[in-house]
Design a protein around this motif. Structure first.
Motif, PDB file in Angstrom:
ATOM      1  N   LYS A 194       0.832  -1.204   0.000  1.00  0.00           N
ATOM      2  CA  LYS A 194       0.000   0.000   0.000  1.00  0.00           C
ATOM      3  C   LYS A 194       0.867   1.256   0.000  1.00  0.00           C
ATOM      4  O   LYS A 194       0.460   2.308  -0.496  1.00  0.00           O
ATOM      5  N   LYS A 195       2.076   1.139   0.540  1.00  0.00           N
ATOM      6  CA  LYS A 195       3.005   2.266   0.569  1.00  0.00           C
ATOM      7  C   LYS A 195       3.923   2.265  -0.648  1.00  0.00           C
ATOM      8  O   LYS A 195       4.156   3.308  -1.266  1.00  0.00           O
ATOM      9  N   TYR A 196       4.433   1.079  -1.000  1.00  0.00           N
ATOM     10  CA  TYR A 196       5.474   1.007  -2.037  1.00  0.00           C
ATOM     11  C   TYR A 196       4.934   0.663  -3.423  1.00  0.00           C
ATOM     12  O   TYR A 196       5.644   0.826  -4.412  1.00  0.00           O
ATOM     13  N   GLY A 197       3.717   0.128  -3.500  1.00  0.00           N
ATOM     14  CA  GLY A 197       3.163  -0.242  -4.793  1.00  0.00           C
ATOM     15  C   GLY A 197       3.168  -1.746  -5.002  1.00  0.00           C
ATOM     16  O   GLY A 197       3.762  -2.498  -4.227  1.00  0.00           O
ATOM     17  N   PRO A 198       2.531  -2.215  -6.085  1.00  0.00           N
ATOM     18  CA  PRO A 198       2.381  -3.654  -6.319  1.00  0.00           C
ATOM     19  C   PRO A 198       3.653  -4.342  -6.814  1.00  0.00           C
ATOM     20  O   PRO A 198       3.688  -5.569  -6.896  1.00  0.00           O
ATOM     21  N   VAL A 199       4.669  -3.575  -7.160  1.00  0.00           N
ATOM     22  CA  VAL A 199       5.970  -4.143  -7.531  1.00  0.00           C
ATOM     23  C   VAL A 199       6.984  -3.653  -6.504  1.00  0.00           C
ATOM     24  O   VAL A 199       7.370  -2.485  -6.498  1.00  0.00           O
ATOM     25  N   MET A 200       7.418  -4.547  -5.611  1.00  0.00           N
ATOM     26  CA  MET A 200       8.315  -4.166  -4.522  1.00  0.00           C
ATOM     27  C   MET A 200       9.610  -4.959  -4.577  1.00  0.00           C
ATOM     28  O   MET A 200       9.637  -6.140  -4.950  1.00  0.00           O
ATOM     29  N   SER A 201      10.677  -4.306  -4.163  1.00  0.00           N
ATOM     30  CA  SER A 201      11.943  -4.989  -3.919  1.00  0.00           C
ATOM     31  C   SER A 201      12.116  -5.089  -2.408  1.00  0.00           C
ATOM     32  O   SER A 201      12.241  -4.073  -1.726  1.00  0.00           O
ATOM     33  N   VAL A 202      12.099  -6.307  -1.891  1.00  0.00           N
ATOM     34  CA  VAL A 202      12.102  -6.532  -0.452  1.00  0.00           C
ATOM     35  C   VAL A 202      13.370  -7.279  -0.059  1.00  0.00           C
ATOM     36  O   VAL A 202      13.695  -8.320  -0.645  1.00  0.00           O
ATOM     37  N   ARG A 203      14.088  -6.751   0.912  1.00  0.00           N
ATOM     38  CA  ARG A 203      15.350  -7.369   1.345  1.00  0.00           C
ATOM     39  C   ARG A 203      15.052  -8.531   2.304  1.00  0.00           C
ATOM     40  O   ARG A 203      14.647  -8.343   3.442  1.00  0.00           O
ATOM     41  N   MET A 204      15.241  -9.751   1.801  1.00  0.00           N
ATOM     42  CA  MET A 204      15.077 -10.965   2.603  1.00  0.00           C
ATOM     43  C   MET A 204      16.468 -11.452   3.002  1.00  0.00           C
ATOM     44  O   MET A 204      17.208 -11.991   2.177  1.00  0.00           O
ATOM     45  N   GLY A 205      16.829 -11.243   4.263  1.00  0.00           N
ATOM     46  CA  GLY A 205      18.193 -11.570   4.656  1.00  0.00           C
ATOM     47  C   GLY A 205      19.141 -10.656   3.918  1.00  0.00           C
ATOM     48  O   GLY A 205      19.079  -9.437   4.042  1.00  0.00           O
ATOM     49  N   ARG A 206      19.988 -11.229   3.088  1.00  0.00           N
ATOM     50  CA  ARG A 206      20.930 -10.429   2.310  1.00  0.00           C
ATOM     51  C   ARG A 206      20.572 -10.401   0.833  1.00  0.00           C
ATOM     52  O   ARG A 206      21.338  -9.914   0.009  1.00  0.00           O
ATOM     53  N   GLN A 207      19.387 -10.956   0.486  1.00  0.00           N
ATOM     54  CA  GLN A 207      18.945 -10.991  -0.901  1.00  0.00           C
ATOM     55  C   GLN A 207      17.765 -10.051  -1.113  1.00  0.00           C
ATOM     56  O   GLN A 207      16.942  -9.857  -0.220  1.00  0.00           O
ATOM     57  N   ASP A 208      17.684  -9.485  -2.320  1.00  0.00           N
ATOM     58  CA  ASP A 208      16.534  -8.677  -2.700  1.00  0.00           C
ATOM     59  C   ASP A 208      15.546  -9.553  -3.467  1.00  0.00           C
ATOM     60  O   ASP A 208      15.880 -10.099  -4.527  1.00  0.00           O
ATOM     61  N   TRP A 209      14.360  -9.698  -2.914  1.00  0.00           N
ATOM     62  CA  TRP A 209      13.290 -10.436  -3.583  1.00  0.00           C
ATOM     63  C   TRP A 209      12.361  -9.448  -4.263  1.00  0.00           C
ATOM     64  O   TRP A 209      12.097  -8.357  -3.755  1.00  0.00           O
ATOM     65  N   LEU A 210      11.825  -9.851  -5.408  1.00  0.00           N
ATOM     66  CA  LEU A 210      10.792  -9.083  -6.076  1.00  0.00           C
ATOM     67  C   LEU A 210       9.442  -9.636  -5.630  1.00  0.00           C
ATOM     68  O   LEU A 210       9.192 -10.836  -5.740  1.00  0.00           O
ATOM     69  N   VAL A 211       8.579  -8.781  -5.105  1.00  0.00           N
ATOM     70  CA  VAL A 211       7.251  -9.202  -4.657  1.00  0.00           C
ATOM     71  C   VAL A 211       6.199  -8.564  -5.551  1.00  0.00           C
ATOM     72  O   VAL A 211       6.139  -7.338  -5.674  1.00  0.00           O
ATOM     73  N   LEU A 212       5.374  -9.406  -6.169  1.00  0.00           N
ATOM     74  CA  LEU A 212       4.299  -8.937  -7.043  1.00  0.00           C
ATOM     75  C   LEU A 212       2.992  -8.981  -6.269  1.00  0.00           C
ATOM     76  O   LEU A 212       2.601 -10.043  -5.758  1.00  0.00           O
ATOM     77  N   GLY A 213       2.297  -7.834  -6.182  1.00  0.00           N
ATOM     78  CA  GLY A 213       1.192  -7.730  -5.252  1.00  0.00           C
ATOM     79  C   GLY A 213      -0.180  -7.437  -5.810  1.00  0.00           C
ATOM     80  O   GLY A 213      -1.101  -7.174  -5.037  1.00  0.00           O
ATOM     81  N   ASP A 214      -0.373  -7.484  -7.134  1.00  0.00           N
ATOM     82  CA  ASP A 214      -1.735  -7.350  -7.654  1.00  0.00           C
ATOM     83  C   ASP A 214      -1.873  -8.150  -8.943  1.00  0.00           C
ATOM     84  O   ASP A 214      -0.882  -8.633  -9.512  1.00  0.00           O
ATOM     85  N   HIS A 215      -3.109  -8.294  -9.402  1.00  0.00           N
ATOM     86  CA  HIS A 215      -3.375  -9.160 -10.553  1.00  0.00           C
ATOM     87  C   HIS A 215      -2.657  -8.668 -11.807  1.00  0.00           C
ATOM     88  O   HIS A 215      -2.107  -9.461 -12.579  1.00  0.00           O
ATOM     89  N   GLY A 216      -2.653  -7.359 -12.016  1.00  0.00           N
ATOM     90  CA  GLY A 216      -2.052  -6.817 -13.234  1.00  0.00           C
ATOM     91  C   GLY A 216      -0.574  -7.123 -13.352  1.00  0.00           C
ATOM     92  O   GLY A 216      -0.102  -7.553 -14.414  1.00  0.00           O
ATOM     93  N   THR A 217       0.181  -6.897 -12.272  1.00  0.00           N
ATOM     94  CA  THR A 217       1.622  -7.142 -12.340  1.00  0.00           C
ATOM     95  C   THR A 217       1.930  -8.633 -12.412  1.00  0.00           C
ATOM     96  O   THR A 217       2.881  -9.038 -13.094  1.00  0.00           O
TER      97      THR A 217
END
Length: 497
Positions: free
Chosen positions: A65-88
Motif C-alpha cells: 500500500k506504501k510502495y506499490g504492487p511491484v516491490m523490492s524486499v530485502r530478505m536476509g541479504r537478498q533482494d526479492w521481487l514481490v508482485l502484489g496485484d493481478h495486473g503485475t
C-alpha cells in the motif's frame, strides 16, 4: 539502531575512520540499484525477516500500500521481487512467461527434492521435457476427462461409507479425505487404489499431511525458506531433517511399486504414469528421464494431488460450519438439480450457487498465499523497473484475492459476490488459486473436478454440524501457515440425511 545512533559503541570513541566505515556499510545496505523497485530494507544483515510475522503474505500486502504492487524486499541479504496485484502478476507470469518461469535454488527445499521432480526444477530443457510429458500423460490417463470423473465418483462411495461409520459422532475427517483424494492420483500414477486401512497407504498419507498440518513445523519451514541459513541451527535443523526423512520414506515406498511395474512392463500397453515414464525413458534422448527423476516426479504428483485438494475440502467444511446458511443453499440446489442421483461434473453448469461457493472458497482461503517462488531467467523490465537476472520472485496470490479494489469486504465469505443479478455464476479472472503462466499447477483440472464432486456428494448425503462437545467453532482464520495455508485440526459431526 544502535549502530546508526551510537557508532562509537562499535568503534573506539572519536575514531573518525570507524564512524565513516559504519556509515559506509549502512549506505551499502540501504542503497538501491539503479531503476530498482521501491520497498522495505529492514534491519542490516536480517532485512525484513524479523518483521514478516506469522502471515507474511498479509504483511507484504500492507507494505505494498506504501510502495506499490511491484516491490523490492530485502530478505536476509537478498533482494526479492514481490508482485502484489493481478495486473503485475499477469504481466510477469503470462506476458513475460519465459523470463519469469525459473525456480530459485532454496537449500531447504533442495535437500528434499534433490533438484528433481517437477515443482521445484529450474527452467530449462529438463523442466520443459518433464512438464510436457506430465501434461500429455495426465490427460492421456483421463485427468480432466470423463474417465477420471468415473474414478472420482467410484471413490465417493468409499468416502461416504467411511464417514457413515462414525454414526453421527464427532470425528476428525482429515484422514478419510486424504485417503479418498490420494486414491484418485494413485489410480493415475500407480494404476490402483488402496483400502483406507492399508498400512503402507496410511504411512504415506500420514507423512505427507504431517508436513502441512503441524503449526510449529510449518512455521519453522516457512522461516527456513525465507532464510536458509536458519537450517544450521536448532530447532530449524531438526525440522528440516524430519521433512527430508519423511520424503525419503515416501520415495522408498514408491520405489516398491516402480520395481513391480518394471517386472511386468509392456511398452505396448502403458497401464499408468509409471509405465508411460518407463516407455519415455527408453525413447527419449533427454537424460532427465531416469529412475531417480521418476521417484521424485511421483512424489511431487502424490503430494500435490493429495494435500491441496484435501485442505481445500477441509476449508469448505469449516465454511459450512461457520456459515450454515451456505450449506442450506447448497443442499437446496443439489436437491433441485441432482436429487438422489449420481453426481456428475457436468452438473455444474446448472448449479450456479455451488460454483459460486467453490470460487469464493478458493478466494477466501488461499491455499498457497505466496504461491511457489519464481526466478528471472534473464534481465527484465516490469513496468518502469529493471529486474536483474536471477532475482527471486514472490507472487502474492493472497493479495489478489483480498484486493479491496476488486472485492467488497474481502475478509468476508460471500459466495453471492460471484453471481450476477440474474443469479448466473460469473467466472472471475481475479481468482487464481492455481497461479497462472507456464508454472501453474499441472493438476488443476483434476483438483477442480475433485473439489466439486466430493463437496456436492458429501452435502448430498450428510448435514455437517459442529462438535457438540466443543465450546466454540473451530478457528477458520488461524490456519497452519507454512508450505501451504491449511486448517488446524478440528472435529466435525456428519448427520446422515
Amino acid at each position: 539502531l544502535i549502530l546508526v545512533s551510537r557508532p562509537d559503541h562499535f568503534w573506539p570513541r572519536g575514531t573518525v575512520l570507524g564512524k565513516k566505515l559504519t556509515f559506509w556499510l549502512l549506505y551499502k545496505w540501504y542503497r538501491r540499484p539503479k531503476n530498482s523497485p521501491p520497498g522495505p530494507r529492514g534491519i542490516p544483515l536480517l532485512g525484513v525477516l524479523p518483521l514478516l510475522g506469522r502471515y507474511p503474505e498479509r504483511t507484504l500486502h500492507e507494505w505494498s500500500k506504501k510502495y506499490g504492487p511491484v516491490m523490492s524486499v530485502r530478505m536476509g541479504r537478498q533482494d526479492w521481487l514481490v508482485l502484489g496485484d493481478h495486473g503485475t502478476i499477469h504481466q510477469a507470469l503470462v506476458k513475460q512467461s519465459h523470463t519469469f518461469s525459473g525456480r530459485p535454488h532454496v537449500p531447504t527445499l533442495h535437500r528434499i527434492t534433490q533438484g528433481r521432480g517437477l515443482a521445484f526444477v529450474d527452467h530449462g530443457p529438463a523442466w520443459k521435457a518433464q512438464r510436457k510429458f506430465g501434461a500429455v500423460t495426465l490427460r492421456g490417463f483421463g485427468v480432466g476427462k470423463k474417465g477420471m470423473e468415473d474414478k472420482i465418483v467410484e471413490e465417493v462411495h468409499y468416502l461416504n461409507d467411511a464417514i457413515r461409520q462414525h454414526e453421527g459422532k464427532p470425528f476428525n475427517i482429515l484422514a478419510i479425505l486424504s485417503n479418498a483424494v490420494s486414491n484418485n492420483i494413485c489410480s493415475v500414477i500407480l494404476g490402483r487404489r488402496f483400502d483406507y486401512n492399508d498400512k503402507d497407504f496410511q504411512d504415506i498419507v500420514h507423512k505427507m499431511t504431517r508436513d502441512f498440518t503441524d503449526p510449529k513445523s510449518t512455521a519453522l519451514t516457512n522461516a527456513s525458506v525465507f532464510a536458509p541459513v536458519l537450517d544450521n541451527f536448532p530447532p530449524f535443523a531438526q525440522n528440516t531433517n524430519q521433512r527430508v526423512n519423511d520424503a525419503m520414506v515416501v520415495r522408498e515406498m514408491l520405489l516398491k511399486y516402480v520395481k513391480e511395474h518394471k517386472a511386468t512392463f509392456d511398452r505396448e500397453d502403458a497401464r499408468d504414469f509409471i509405465d508411460a515414464f518407463l516407455k519415455e525413458a527408453e525413447l527419449s534422448k533427454e537424460p532427465s528421464f531416469n529412475d531417480t527423476q521418476l521417484l521424485h516426479y511421483l512424489h511431487d504428483l502424490f503430494l500435490g494431488g493429495t494435500e491441496t485438494t484435501t485442505s481445500t475440502l477441509r476449508w469448505a467444511l469449516l465454511c459450512l460450519l461457520h456459515y450454515p446458511q451456505t450449506q442450506t443453499k447448497l443442499r437446496e440446489e443439489i436437491n433441485e438439480v441432482i436429487g438422489d442421483g449420481k453426481v456428475s461434473y457436468s452438473c455444474k453448469v446448472d448449479m450456479p450457487y455451488t460454483c459460486a461457493f467453490i470460487q469464493e472458497l478458493y478466494r477466501y482461503r488461499t491455499l498457497l498465499p505466496l504461491s511457489l517462488t519464481h526466478k528471472t531467467n534473464e534481465k527484465a523490465m516490469l513496468g518502469e523497473y529493471t529486474i536483474p537476472k536471477s532475482t527471486i520472485v514472490s507472487v502474492n496470490l493472497w493479495a489478489v484475492h483480498n484486493d479491496p479494489n476488486t472485492w467488497e469486504e474481502p475478509s468476508m465469505f460471500k459466495p453471492e459476490r460471484h453471481l450476477d443479478e440474474s443469479g448466473h455464476f460469473v467466472q472471475s479472472k481475479h481468482v487464481i488459486p492455481f497461479s497462472v503462466g507456464p508454472r501453474h499447477c499441472v493438476g488443476e483440472q483434476l483438483a477442480r473436478m475433485e473439489v466439486f464432486i466430493y463437496l456436492v456428494s458429501m452435502v448430498q448425503k450428510f448435514e455437517f454440524l459442529p462438535d457438540p462437545n466443543a465450546n466454540e467453532l473451530p478457528d477458520i482464520e488461524k490456519g497452519s501457515n507454512g508450505p501451504a495455508f491449511v486448517p488446524q485440526m478440528f472435529d466435525i459431526v456428519a448427520k446422515v440425511i
